[in-house]
Structures are given as structure tokens and as C-alpha cells.
Design an enzyme around this catalytic site. Structure first.
Site, PDB file in Angstrom:
ATOM      1  N   LYS A   1      -0.184 -13.724 -87.779  1.00 17.12           N
ATOM      2  CA  LYS A   1      -1.443 -13.945 -87.471  1.00 17.12           C
ATOM      3  C   LYS A   1      -2.416 -14.419 -88.520  1.00 17.12           C
ATOM      4  CE  LYS A   1      -0.963 -11.296 -83.491  1.00 17.12           C
ATOM      5  NZ  LYS A   1       0.535 -10.977 -83.302  1.00 17.12           N
TER       6      LYS A   1
HETATM    7  C1  LIG Z   1       1.479 -10.994 -82.350  1.00 17.10           C
HETATM    8  C2  LIG Z   1       2.672 -10.981 -82.795  1.00 17.10           C
HETATM    9  C3  LIG Z   1       3.971 -11.369 -81.965  1.00 17.10           C
HETATM   10  C4  LIG Z   1       3.769 -12.042 -80.656  1.00 17.10           C
HETATM   11  O1  LIG Z   1       2.851 -13.275 -80.732  1.00 17.10           O
HETATM   12  P1  LIG Z   1       2.226 -14.053 -79.584  1.00 17.10           P
HETATM   13  O2  LIG Z   1       1.472 -15.199 -79.975  1.00 17.10           O
HETATM   14  O3  LIG Z   1       1.383 -12.839 -78.944  1.00 17.10           O
HETATM   15  O4  LIG Z   1       3.537 -14.180 -78.364  1.00 17.10           O
HETATM   16  C5  LIG Z   1       5.354 -11.246 -82.408  1.00 17.10           C
HETATM   17  N1  LIG Z   1       5.406 -10.687 -83.526  1.00 17.10           N
HETATM   18  C6  LIG Z   1       4.601 -10.011 -84.369  1.00 17.10           C
HETATM   19  C7  LIG Z   1       4.819  -9.293 -85.640  1.00 17.10           C
HETATM   20  C8  LIG Z   1       2.984 -10.212 -83.922  1.00 17.10           C
HETATM   21  O5  LIG Z   1       2.134  -9.897 -84.856  1.00 17.10           O
END
Ligand SMILES: *Cc1c(COP(=O)(O)O)cnc(C)c1O
Length: 469
Positions: A110
Site C-alpha cells: 500500500k
Molecule cells: C491490501 C492488501 C492485499 C489486497 O490487495 P487489493 O488491492 O485489495 O486486492 C493483499 N495483501 C496485503 C498485504 C494487503 O495489504
């Protein structure tokens, strides 16, 4: 370039307006009118370039001159990553590669989007002389990434809602131990889907949207998706793109990350398969297998950032698979709201299946995968990444000759209990987080109720203004 809503009843916006709005006013999600194209020689030219340089080449056509200092924002966003490559690629086995997206300040992928998004928003708000209130639901990692990215931005107040008791201790502490007057952390009595529905409700309420000058940073924000397109290019080029196709396996929750991979493909990146990796919350795996998108019960797993039933960004793929028929999307989304599900029509379903696979990896397989990667490659991986690798192995068995890149979405130290269970080893937190468990926590517990949330926000905003003056 203009951005249009998947539901066809909101005005088209510029990049910067879509950036601030997040969700469209008709409840839809923004997409560009057309996807910029990168030629084979442009893609080949990315080889050996710094991450920020590739980011600028990929992102600039989407922004279309609406941000004056894009270059500076990109340079600053990626300067704070703990690895010189920003997103290094390592090999785990035959044609199996790991793209490490967890070297940012909060140890999850993120950060790659949020560090840039916050700098873009700061510029736009400064240009317009405005303030904004950001409200975001988080399954754990978005909240921490948003807090790290926005804590020093005076023109923004940030409210983060996470499902009470459903995130890891490290995830919670990354959110609750940041002492900044503009950061407000709420433990919501409910699941992530409840938190996301509450936030969507706030945005759908015009009176509240205007009262608070609401801005969204959830993974439905188009700017986040764009920022995530970049590492599909850098990793594929490292393995010989555009002269050799690759496949990607992506641990998936809200479908933002894998959608970015699909957009890279639309822009010209030769991509064989996009593998949706889900945990026990397998709505997408069921939807691809049966053609019915049907909400089930949220199950708590070792990979909590994927404990999601409503995969918001899937609406963007549906819109494309339905030939950009906004009326069809309105029909599906209203069935979802009223009946908890819908059938995907035969033609769009075939279109989706022609590019995507979906594989569900259960809890025992996740633990076994963490142990196996430790045994075979002496690497500790987090449970989300393990779900991705498990799904990748299934897909790789069908096409063993195509290199498979798994997106490593979180650092193992974020989920120490799962790693310890699988390997007996406790992964240490990196130095900048080493004292996380001695820091003081600050958060409020709220019921799942829109009016209560709005009242809480008013009160907190008054308090933070007092503190600032
Ligand atoms: C947010 C997240 C995901 C999922 O990603 P999306 O874009 O919501 O599909 C997978 N793994 C981790 C560690 C995340 O923080």
C-alpha cells in the site's frame, strides 16, 4: 484525459478532480476514457532505469498535465524506501519469482501508492487553497500506509476505520501509535465490509460530503491504481519484457492491485495470465468458476488484509468486460445491494476467463506454503504472499514455460504469529519499527452507525482545530 464513472451518471472529471473525489457521485468508480499506449521500444527502454523514472513514464499520460510538480512528487514518494530498487525481484524456484513490494515505511505494498497519492493531494489542495477530510476503511494495511503518508499534511484530517479485533497487533499498533493531531483512528464494531459500507454511505450522503469536504484514499481511488501499474512494468522488463511474456499472481482482496496489472496489459505489456489469489474469502474464485458473484460470510484468516467479500474494484473490470455498458453495471450493482449477488452474463464471463485465473488457498495450505518457501529458498514470507505463491504454483503447473511473478504484498514481520506457527522463527521488525510494542496506543471504539460516526468526526475536528490554534 477525462475520467468516466462505471455507472454513467456522474460528470466526467480531470485526473486531479477524480483524485480528490475518490468515489464517483453516482456510486461508481472512475476509469480513463482510453488507456495510454506504450510502444515495445518504450517498454524495452525501461530496462535498468530507476524505479522513479519508470513511474514517471507510466503515470504522466494519465495525469495529462494537471499536476505541475509530478516529477518532484514521484522522486520524493520513492526516496524513503528501504531498498535501492524500491521493488526488488528475487527468484524462488523454476520460473517462479517474488516481487517484493514491502520495503516502504509501513511494510506493505500500500505504501507504493499512498506515498505518491498524499503528495499529489497536497499539491492539488494547495493549488486550490482547500482542506479535505479523508475517511478510509482498512483491513489493516491501508490505514497504516495512509497514516504514514498523510500525518504531516496540514490541509488534511484523516479518519481511519478498522474492524475491531480483526487486524494483527503489528498492523493495529502501526495505526494507533502515531501521535499526530490530524490522525483519528477508529476501531469499528464490525467487519471490514461493514467499515467499507459505512464509508461508502458517508460519500453517498451529499450533505455530509459537503460538510466535511470528504476525499477518499481507499483502493477505489484511481490514482492509487495508476501508481500500482508501475511495478508490473519494472518486474516484467527485468525478466525480458516486452520480448518475453510473463504471468502475475496477485494476493487479492479489493481487486485494486491485480486490476493495475490488467491495466499494464492494456497499455501494451505482454502478459500471459493474471492469477487472482484468494484466501478462504473466495468470492472471486467462486465467481470465475460458477459465473455467480455472491457475497458470503467473511471468515477471519491469517491473511486479514484479504478478508473481504465485496471486492470493490472488480466493478471496473466488469464495466470493461460488459463493453463499458454503464446501464448493465447499474443493474448488477443494484442486484448486489438488494439480493447479495448477481450472475455474470456469458460473454463478459468468457472475456474475464480469457485473461484471469482464480485460485483459492486455504488456511492449512497457507501455513504449508510459508514452511515450504523457508525450507526450499530460506526466505520468510508473509501469509498474504504465501496465498499468492500457492496460487502461482497451481497456475505454473498449467504453463510451466512462462515466468510467473508473485506479488509479495507484505513484510513477514507484520504477521509474526503466522510465520512462527509455520517455521518456528519470529521475523524481527526492521529498525525504524523496533520499539513499536512500547509506544502508547490511541484509538476510539465506535458502533457501526453513520450518524454516530458523523458526530464523532465533528467532535474530533473541533478538538484538532483547538489543538492547532
Ligand atoms: C491490501 C492488501 C492485499 C489486497 O490487495 P487489493 O488491492 O485489495 O486486492 C493483499 N495483501 C496485503 C498485504 C494487503 O495489504
Amino acid at each position: 484525459m477525462k475520467y468516466i464513472s462505471t455507472r454513467g451518471e456522474a460528470p466526467s472529471l480531470s485526473f486531479t478532480d477524480a483524485l480528490i473525489a475518490g468515489l464517483a457521485q453516482d456510486g461508481g468508480l472512475y476509469l480513463p476514457e482510453a488507456y495510454p499506449q506504450l510502444s515495445r521500444s518504450e517498454i524495452a527502454g525501461f530496462a535498468g532505469r530507476p524505479y522513479a523514472a519508470v513511474a514517471e513514464a507510466v503515470i504522466t499520460p494519465f495525469v495529462d498535465g494537471t499536476l505541475e510538480a509530478l516529477h518532484a512528487a514521484i522522486e520524493a514518494a520513492y526516496a524513503g524506501f528501504a531498498h535501492p530498487a524500491v521493488t526488488p525481484l528475487t527468484q524462488l524456484g523454476d520460473n517462479l519469482f517474488l516481487l517484493e513490494l514491502f520495503h516502504g515505511p509501513t511494510l506493505a505494498f500500500k505504501d507504493l501508492a499512498m506515498q505518491l497519492l498524499s503528495r499529489m493531494m497536497r499539491q492539488v489542495l494547495a493549488q486550490r487553497g482547500k482542506r479535505a477530510t479523508i475517511v478510509a476503511a482498512t483491513s489493516g494495511d491501508t490505514g497504516a500506509a495512509a497514516i504514514a503518508a498523510f500525518r504531516d499534511i496540514d490541509a488534511v484530517d484523516l479518519f481511519i476505520l478498522y474492524p475491531h479485533g480483526r487486524v494483527s497487533d503489528v498492523q493495529r499498533r502501526q495505526m494507533t501509535t502515531v501521535a499526530a493531531d490530524n490522525v483519528h483512528v477508529v476501531a469499528l464494531d464490525g467487519t471490514f465490509d461493514d467499515a467499507q459500507a459505512l464509508v461508502k454511505g458517508l460519500f453517498a450522503n451529499k450533505r455530509l460530503r459537503d460538510e466535511f469536504s470528504l476525499a477518499g484514499v481507499n483502493s477505489i481511488n484511481w490514482a492509487r491504481v495508476v501508481a500500482q501499474v508501475v511495478y508490473y512494468f519494472t518486474s516484467a522488463v527485468a525478466l525480458g519484457a516486452p520480448y518475453r511474456p510473463v504471468s502475475f499472481a496477485v494476493p487479492t482482496g479489493n481487486f485494486g492491485d491485480i486490476l493495475a496489472g490488467w491495466i499494464a496489459k492494456k497499455m501494451g505489456l505482454p502478459t500471459e495470465r493474471l492469477v487472482i489469489a484468494t484466501n478462504a474469502n473466495d468470492i472471486l474464485a467462486r465467481a470465475l468458476a460458477t459465473g455467480r458473484y455472491e457475497i458470503g460470510q467473511v471468515e477471519a484468516t491469517q491473511s486479514p488484509s484479504m478478508d473481504i467479500q465485496v471486492s470493490s474494484n472488480f466493478e471496473r473490470l466488469l464495466f470493461e468486460a460488459y463493453g463499458r455498458d454503464a446501464a448493465a453495471i447499474r443493474r448488477l450493482m443494484s442486484a448486489l445491494q438488494q439480493a447479495g449477488g448477481f450472475g455474470i452474463d456469458a460473454e463478459p464471463l468468457a472475456a474475464i476467463r480469457s485473461e484471469f485465473d482464480a485460485v483459492r488457498i486455504g488456511e492449512a495450505e497457507t501455513t504449508e506454503e510459508i514452511a515450504r518457501v523457508w525450507r526450499e529458498a530460506q526466505k520468510l514470507i508473509d501469509p498474504h504472499t504465501a496465498v499468492g505463491i500457492g496460487a502461482a504454483r497451481t497456475a505454473l503447473a498449467v504453463r510451466p514455460h512462462i515466468p510467473m511473478i508473485v506479488l509479495g504484498t507484505a513484510h513477514p514481520a507484520k504477521f509474526p504469529a503466522a510465520i512462527e506457527r509455520a517455521t518456528g522463527i519470529t521475523p524481527p521488525l526492521p529498525p525504524h519499527l523496533a520499539d513499536l510494542f512500547t509506544r502508547e496506543e490511541r484509538f476510539d471504539i465506535l458502533a457501526n452507525d453513520e450518524r454516530g460516526l458523523a458526530a464523532y468526526m465533528r467532535q474530533r475536528l473541533r478538538a484538532s482545530k483547538r489543538a492547532a490554534s
